[in-house]
Design an enzyme around this catalytic site. Structure first.
Site, PDB file in Angstrom:
ATOM      1  N   HIS A  22      -6.676   2.931   1.389  1.00 30.41           N
ATOM      2  CA  HIS A  22      -5.424   3.119   0.668  1.00 30.41           C
ATOM      3  C   HIS A  22      -4.569   4.177   1.365  1.00 30.41           C
ATOM      4  O   HIS A  22      -4.959   5.337   1.475  1.00 30.41           O
ATOM      5  CB  HIS A  22      -5.731   3.552  -0.772  1.00 30.41           C
ATOM      6  CG  HIS A  22      -4.529   3.749  -1.635  1.00 30.41           C
ATOM      7  ND1 HIS A  22      -4.153   4.984  -2.117  1.00 30.41           N
ATOM      8  CD2 HIS A  22      -3.622   2.850  -2.101  1.00 30.41           C
ATOM      9  CE1 HIS A  22      -3.075   4.853  -2.854  1.00 30.41           C
ATOM     10  NE2 HIS A  22      -2.740   3.571  -2.872  1.00 30.41           N
ATOM     11  N   HIS A  64       5.199   6.086   1.446  1.00 30.64           N
ATOM     12  CA  HIS A  64       5.098   5.704   0.043  1.00 30.64           C
ATOM     13  C   HIS A  64       6.338   6.063  -0.775  1.00 30.64           C
ATOM     14  O   HIS A  64       6.883   5.238  -1.504  1.00 30.64           O
ATOM     15  CB  HIS A  64       3.868   6.367  -0.596  1.00 30.64           C
ATOM     16  CG  HIS A  64       3.710   6.057  -2.050  1.00 30.64           C
ATOM     17  ND1 HIS A  64       4.259   6.841  -3.044  1.00 30.64           N
ATOM     18  CD2 HIS A  64       3.073   5.039  -2.682  1.00 30.64           C
ATOM     19  CE1 HIS A  64       3.963   6.329  -4.230  1.00 30.64           C
ATOM     20  NE2 HIS A  64       3.257   5.232  -4.041  1.00 30.64           N
TER      21      HIS A  64
END
Length: 257
Positions: A22, A64
């Site tokens: 991740h 992100h």
């Protein structure tokens, strides 16, 4: 332990549940950097999760947040800054933000789960996948079902996509016996184990997804007990920040490739 039969998309061609790094593994503090993905590759990961934003001049950055503020030594909204300025930022004061096209090139054996964080990043991502002929290496995700539908329309069935929030809700309702619409064309569903204290992933949910030919990928799992419980439920992939932990859990089960 093997994954459920997949609907034929080569992105999902993996004999066991898929371990996803991740953001490359955020536990080291250098999320979504080439350094993080190099470390993940060194640990044996071949599936990476990342996010993309488009800069003000249309370059596709693996990052992100919509702004640089949280994890870099710079400030500002990526979508309003030129790449030349974004390129000067350093994650953790150390590592530059990578362009997604550079990551595709540096890690030719890797497969990527890419969360489209902003509408402006959608067309550049589809164009990049097409130019790089990376159809078997990229799966596109988003919370927005309409964004995923548009990506699918732009790219066609060669592009692997997951469900957005609306699709997940529909699938969850179906798993409980409530008729609900779900978008055709997706190859997987990517969900948290629970949301707001309400379980999302249970045996009924996994069974309903598999009945529709969908893989179930769960995020973001950072403790061995949860990882083991999800594998027992028959999920097809786990996304984690703690790379060594998931590798150990899966190795102990004979499910690490």
């Amino acid at each position: 332990m093997t994954s459920a039969a997949h609907p034929g998309h080569p992105y999902l061609d993996h004999p066991f549940p898929i371990p996803f790094a991740h953001r490359g593994g955020t536990a080291g503090g250098l999320e979504n950097t080439a350094a993080a993905f190099r470390r993940a590759a060194g640990l044996g990961y071949r599936y990476f999760e990342t996010d993309v934003h488009a800069t003000g001049d249309g370059r596709l950055v693996a990052f992100h947040d919509p702004t640089l503020d949280r994890v870099t030594d710079a400030r500002g909204r990526i979508g309003r800054l030129p790449w030349a300025e974004v390129a000067r930022a350093r994650v953790g004061g150390k590592e530059p933000l990578p362009l997604f096209e550079d990551l595709l090139e540096e890690f030719p054996a890797a497969r990527w789960n890419v969360d489209i964080k902003a509408e402006r990043a959608l067309e550049p991502l589809v164009d990049l996948v097409r130019r790089a002929n990376a159809w078997d290496r990229v799966c596109v995700g988003s919370f927005s079902e309409s964004r995923l539908s548009r990506a699918y329309r732009l790219a066609g069935p060669g592009l692997a996509t997951s469900y957005g929030v609306r699709g997940v809700i529909g699938l969850r309702l179906r798993s409980l016996g409530v008729p609900a619409p779900v978008r055709p064309g997706a190859v997987c569903v990517q969900v948290p184990r629970s949301q707001g204290g309400v379980p999302v992933v249970d045996r009924r949910f996994v069974r309903e997804a598999h009945a529709r030919g969908l893989r179930v990928h769960v995020w973001t799992v950072n403790d061995p007990e949860s990882a083991a419980a999800l594998l027992d439920l028959g999920v097809d992939g786990i996304m984690t920040d703690h790379l060594e932990m998931l590798r150990t859990v899966m190795t102990d089960r004979g499910a690490w490739v």
